[in-house]
Write a protein that holds these residues in place. Structure first.
Motif, PDB file in Angstrom:
ATOM      1  N   VAL A   1       0.847  -1.185   0.000  1.00 30.89           N
ATOM      2  CA  VAL A   1       0.000   0.000   0.000  1.00 30.89           C
ATOM      3  C   VAL A   1       0.881   1.233   0.000  1.00 30.89           C
ATOM      4  CG1 VAL A   1      -1.703   1.303   1.284  1.00 30.89           C
ATOM      5  CG2 VAL A   1      -1.819  -1.193   1.233  1.00 30.89           C
ATOM      6  N   ALA A   2       0.693   2.056  -0.976  1.00 30.24           N
ATOM      7  CA  ALA A   2       1.473   3.287  -1.049  1.00 30.24           C
ATOM      8  C   ALA A   2       0.591   4.460  -0.671  1.00 30.24           C
ATOM      9  CB  ALA A   2       2.009   3.479  -2.467  1.00 30.24           C
ATOM     10  N   VAL A   3       1.010   5.201   0.310  1.00 34.98           N
ATOM     11  CA  VAL A   3       0.237   6.340   0.776  1.00 34.98           C
ATOM     12  C   VAL A   3       1.111   7.571   0.740  1.00 34.98           C
ATOM     13  CG1 VAL A   3      -1.019   7.337   2.690  1.00 34.98           C
ATOM     14  CG2 VAL A   3      -1.166   4.896   2.262  1.00 34.98           C
ATOM     15  N   ASP A   4       0.588   8.623   0.147  1.00 33.30           N
ATOM     16  CA  ASP A   4       1.319   9.877   0.125  1.00 33.30           C
ATOM     17  C   ASP A   4       1.226  10.502   1.504  1.00 33.30           C
ATOM     18  OD1 ASP A   4       2.341  12.353  -0.173  1.00 33.30           O
ATOM     19  OD2 ASP A   4       0.901  13.041  -1.681  1.00 33.30           O
ATOM     20  N   THR A  44     -17.404   2.277   8.114  1.00 34.08           N
ATOM     21  CA  THR A  44     -16.075   1.699   8.312  1.00 34.08           C
ATOM     22  C   THR A  44     -15.011   2.785   8.179  1.00 34.08           C
ATOM     23  OG1 THR A  44     -16.847  -0.419   7.464  1.00 34.08           O
ATOM     24  CG2 THR A  44     -14.468  -0.057   7.497  1.00 34.08           C
ATOM     25  N   GLN A  45     -15.187   3.634   7.185  1.00 34.32           N
ATOM     26  CA  GLN A  45     -14.222   4.728   7.039  1.00 34.32           C
ATOM     27  C   GLN A  45     -14.268   5.649   8.267  1.00 34.32           C
ATOM     28  OE1 GLN A  45     -14.191   8.365   4.167  1.00 34.32           O
ATOM     29  NE2 GLN A  45     -13.362   6.643   3.002  1.00 34.32           N
ATOM     30  N   ASP A  46     -15.462   5.962   8.720  1.00 36.04           N
ATOM     31  CA  ASP A  46     -15.587   6.800   9.922  1.00 36.04           C
ATOM     32  C   ASP A  46     -14.872   6.153  11.105  1.00 36.04           C
ATOM     33  OD1 ASP A  46     -17.066   8.652   8.585  1.00 36.04           O
ATOM     34  OD2 ASP A  46     -19.010   7.960   9.324  1.00 36.04           O
ATOM     35  N   ALA A  47     -15.053   4.862  11.231  1.00 38.41           N
ATOM     36  CA  ALA A  47     -14.452   4.163  12.372  1.00 38.41           C
ATOM     37  C   ALA A  47     -12.926   4.222  12.310  1.00 38.41           C
ATOM     38  CB  ALA A  47     -14.926   2.711  12.399  1.00 38.41           C
ATOM     39  N   PHE A  48     -12.371   4.047  11.129  1.00 35.93           N
ATOM     40  CA  PHE A  48     -10.915   4.109  11.023  1.00 35.93           C
ATOM     41  C   PHE A  48     -10.402   5.540  11.193  1.00 35.93           C
ATOM     42  CE2 PHE A  48     -11.164  -0.210   9.401  1.00 35.93           C
ATOM     43  CZ  PHE A  48     -10.015  -0.767   9.944  1.00 35.93           C
ATOM     44  N   VAL A  49     -11.210   6.526  10.794  1.00 41.60           N
ATOM     45  CA  VAL A  49     -10.812   7.916  11.071  1.00 41.60           C
ATOM     46  C   VAL A  49     -10.749   8.124  12.582  1.00 41.60           C
ATOM     47  CG1 VAL A  49     -11.555  10.318  10.932  1.00 41.60           C
ATOM     48  CG2 VAL A  49     -11.658   8.863   8.902  1.00 41.60           C
ATOM     49  N   GLN A  50     -11.774   7.656  13.273  1.00 40.66           N
ATOM     50  CA  GLN A  50     -11.758   7.782  14.735  1.00 40.66           C
ATOM     51  C   GLN A  50     -10.556   7.050  15.322  1.00 40.66           C
ATOM     52  OE1 GLN A  50     -15.415   7.239  16.993  1.00 40.66           O
ATOM     53  NE2 GLN A  50     -16.637   7.436  15.121  1.00 40.66           N
ATOM     54  N   LEU A  51     -10.265   5.900  14.756  1.00 44.16           N
ATOM     55  CA  LEU A  51      -9.130   5.131  15.265  1.00 44.16           C
ATOM     56  C   LEU A  51      -7.821   5.894  15.065  1.00 44.16           C
ATOM     57  CD1 LEU A  51      -7.920   2.471  16.366  1.00 44.16           C
ATOM     58  CD2 LEU A  51      -7.824   1.654  13.999  1.00 44.16           C
TER      59      LEU A  51
ATOM     60  N   ALA B  30      -6.463   3.067  -1.467  1.00 45.58           N
ATOM     61  CA  ALA B  30      -7.308   4.252  -1.621  1.00 45.58           C
ATOM     62  C   ALA B  30      -8.084   4.526  -0.342  1.00 45.58           C
ATOM     63  CB  ALA B  30      -8.264   4.049  -2.794  1.00 45.58           C
ATOM     64  N   ALA B  31      -8.541   3.455   0.297  1.00 42.69           N
ATOM     65  CA  ALA B  31      -9.290   3.628   1.542  1.00 42.69           C
ATOM     66  C   ALA B  31      -8.407   4.250   2.622  1.00 42.69           C
ATOM     67  CB  ALA B  31      -9.831   2.282   2.014  1.00 42.69           C
ATOM     68  N   LEU B  32      -7.161   3.812   2.675  1.00 48.04           N
ATOM     69  CA  LEU B  32      -6.251   4.348   3.685  1.00 48.04           C
ATOM     70  C   LEU B  32      -5.965   5.822   3.420  1.00 48.04           C
ATOM     71  CD1 LEU B  32      -4.465   4.048   6.132  1.00 48.04           C
ATOM     72  CD2 LEU B  32      -2.697   3.037   4.679  1.00 48.04           C
ATOM     73  N   GLU B  33      -5.806   6.168   2.172  1.00 49.41           N
ATOM     74  CA  GLU B  33      -5.579   7.580   1.845  1.00 49.41           C
ATOM     75  C   GLU B  33      -6.781   8.421   2.259  1.00 49.41           C
ATOM     76  OE1 GLU B  33      -4.168   8.815  -1.913  1.00 49.41           O
ATOM     77  OE2 GLU B  33      -2.675   7.227  -2.070  1.00 49.41           O
ATOM     78  N   ALA B  34      -7.958   7.919   1.971  1.00 51.03           N
ATOM     79  CA  ALA B  34      -9.158   8.673   2.342  1.00 51.03           C
ATOM     80  C   ALA B  34      -9.249   8.836   3.857  1.00 51.03           C
ATOM     81  CB  ALA B  34     -10.396   7.948   1.813  1.00 51.03           C
ATOM     82  N   VAL B  35      -8.917   7.783   4.568  1.00 50.73           N
ATOM     83  CA  VAL B  35      -8.990   7.845   6.034  1.00 50.73           C
ATOM     84  C   VAL B  35      -7.962   8.823   6.587  1.00 50.73           C
ATOM     85  CG1 VAL B  35      -8.468   6.521   8.124  1.00 50.73           C
ATOM     86  CG2 VAL B  35     -10.021   5.584   6.398  1.00 50.73           C
TER      87      VAL B  35
END
Lengths: 174, 433
Positions: A1-4, A44-51, B30-35
């Motif tokens: 996974v590549a994340v900027d 799920t996205q909300d939960a990971f943002v909270q995390l 993509a999901a990780l970037e969005a998060v």
């Protein structure tokens, strides 16, 4: 996974590893709890943002993955109930699909679809996620006695359904 | 429900989940970037946005203890009225002043604090609460943490109205009154921050919307949501939101209250210790009272000491939920029974409201819940169910519904009645005094 790294919040390797390892499974649990893939994705996205926002703290928990799974399901169920109220539908609790065809192979999605929202969420939390009965109520935002009733009725309905299809594999693998 | 029969269902349902696989085809990158992007936004929102004037009010308690009620922005706490101007205070400079009684010495410290910080702790915040269905319909109260859909239009850009209360309120009841109060936990007691009146009475206004009328609970009830501004002091900490409402005023109905704990700008505290008598989600109380600060739960919270550290919220769980399976009952003074100011004991004629085949409730009347306040003593009875299973796993026997005979029960009050009204908690009707 590549994340900027410049695009968002700072993430450490442990968070990334947890995310990669658990995101699809958390998403699946939220889908099963609500039967609504879009809502499950948002929750799920909300939960990971909270995390991530609380990572310094939650990462010290015994099982951060369990934490985020619970939050995702809780948010998904809460959103579904709120929308049901907002749009004037009778109640989220009363919404369920008709029984699947007798004799057809029953997968987990189709089996859970016969349950009203709160029953399916209670069943998923307890039987898939492993949340103790005593804690299901808190996540569903209802009284403990109510949660027990949801859980019991959900189990009973599923058992009836599965009993009619005993020879078929009941696994949910897609 | 039979526990034994229920247990047999577990393996059947467990098998259903065997082999459940994660959702396939997810673009995890993509999901990780969005998060991470959203998390960065959330963190930015937590930073100070505006430095406002500080209005400081110091309230000096007896014994030299000091509680500071602080407001930032343009309004003192008393001036914040939701229906007129719910603009939230958004961050700012928090000045803390300490004063001591009978002296003029004052010390001031200034600290920059985050303004619109909201933290919803999954283990702490109870977000939906049902009030006891003593007087139908029970009014569900939901507290939503996060930006409300009903944010007032004049709120500054980026500001949040992070608390939303959702409640059923009457379509038309001119006697409806409500009050929402927000108190801050200072480590040893709840400190009043501000209160809002008439959130749900009358027509919808700014920050308030009626979302559904004619609910399942009856045509006179509407589902209403109101946004609360961030407490104008916006100091990080643990807050308590209490909503007290009253309706059909004049009919002798008791006043009800609900409360929730919310946390702003501090890490979520550890979950309350498990030694509490009930989970936080059950800290709803109903009580007859003269005001929101005299509810049993509030009193308990105010006097409770933190059990683990000064930063822990009080659990305020002294209210015991009705025994599972018990049913409501009403009471009257037994024939020939009279009470006066000196009365500390009387015989009540208790009538079970649940169908019980006309059987007497003798031996099934539970010890009443007695709530004492300044102007009334509310006695609420419940009765253990008459249904009994014939053997393990059998369904309970059916009961029919002829009228139930009353049962005598001797009530002992914790103190003399005085000039207060003695009230039946189920009906809300006065019985004496």
């Amino acid at each position: 996974v590549a994340v900027d790294p410049s695009a968002g919040a700072r993430v450490d390797d442990a968070f990334t590893a947890l995310f990669v390892d658990s995101y699809p499974a958390v998403l699946r649990a939220a889908e099963l709890a609500t039967g609504d893939p879009e809502r499950a994705r948002d929750a799920t996205q909300d939960a990971f943002v909270q995390l991530l926002v609380r990572w310094d703290r939650v990462s010290r928990y015994d099982n951060p993955g369990a934490w985020v799974r619970r939050v995702a399901i809780r948010e998904a169920v809460r959103g579904a109930r709120r929308d049901a109220r907002r749009h004037g539908t009778p109640s989220a609790e009363a919404t369920a699909s008709p029984d699947p065809d007798v004799g057809a192979s029953i997968d987990v999605d189709r089996a859970l679809a016969v349950l009203p929202l709160m029953q399916r969420a209670a069943v998923v939390l307890h039987h898939l996620v492993g949340v103790p009965t005593s804690e299901v109520a808190g996540l569903l935002g209802c009284r403990p006695a109510t949660a027990r009733v949801h859980l019991h009725r959900g189990r009973r309905r599923l058992a009836e359904l599965l009993g009619a299809d005993e020879e078929q594999p009941a696994g949910g693998a897609l | 429900m039979s526990d034994e029969r229920d247990d047999e269902l577990h393996p059947v349902v467990d098998r259903l989940f065997d082999g459940v696989q994660p959702t396939p085809g997810v673009d995890v990158g993509a999901a990780l970037e969005a998060v991470t992007a959203r998390a960065a936004t959330v963190r930015r929102l937590r930073r100070v946005r505006r430095i406002g004037a500080v209005v400081l009010v110091a309230v000096v308690l007896g014994g030299g203890a000091t509680v500071a009620v602080v407001a930032s922005g343009d309004k003192a706490p008393d001036e914040v009225v939701a229906s007129d101007d719910p603009s939230p205070g958004v961050g700012g400079t928090l000045a803390t002043t300490t004063s001591t009684a009978s002296t003029s010495s004052t010390a001031t410290a200034t600290t920059t604090v985050p303004g619109d910080v909201v933290d919803a702790c999954p283990d702490l915040v109870a977000e939906e609460r049902d009030l006891p269905p003593v007087y139908l319909p029970a009014l569900p109260i939901e507290v939503v943490i996060g930006t409300s859909d009903h944010s007032p239009p004049e709120a500054p850009a980026g500001a949040s109205t992070p608390i939303e209360i959702r409640v059923l309120s009457p379509e038309a009841d001119p006697s409806w009154q409500d009050e929402a109060t927000i108190d801050r936990w200072d480590g040893s007691t709840w400190v009043p921050t501000y209160s809002l009146h008439s959130l749900f009475g009358g027509a919808p206004g700014i920050g308030r919307a009626d979302e559904a009328a004619g609910t399942d609970d009856g045509p006179r009830w509407r589902e209403t949501a109101a946004a609360l501004p961030l407490p104008s002091d916006a100091a990080p900490g643990i807050y308590r939101l209490s909503l007290t409402y009253e309706y059909d005023v004049g009919a002798g109905r008791p006043r009800w209250s609900a409360e929730a704990h919310v946390v702003f700008g501090v890490p979520c505290p550890e979950p309350p210790p498990t030694t509490t008598s009930a989970p936080v989600t059950d800290t709803i109380t109903s009580t007859a009272s003269t005001g929101p600060t005299t509810t049993a739960a509030t009193v308990a919270a105010t006097t409770a000491s933190p059990t683990t550290s000064s930063s822990d919220p009080p659990t305020a769980t002294t209210i015991t939920p009705p025994p599972e399976g018990s049913g409501p009952a009403r009471w009257e003074l037994a024939p020939g029974e009279a009470v006066d100011a000196a009365t500390t004991s009387f015989v009540a004629n208790v009538t079970e409201l649940t169908c019980s085949s006309g059987r007497s409730a003798d031996g099934r009347v539970l010890a009443p819940d007695i709530v004492v306040s300044a102007d009334r003593i509310v006695v609420t009875f419940r009765v253990a169910p008459a249904t009994t299973a014939t053997s393990a796993g059998d369904p309970p026997t059916t009961v029919t519904c002829p009228s139930n005979p009353p049962s005598n029960y001797t009530v002992t009050l914790p103190e003399p009645l005085g000039d207060r009204v003695l009230v039946d908690g189920d009906s809300g009707e006065p019985r004496a005094g």
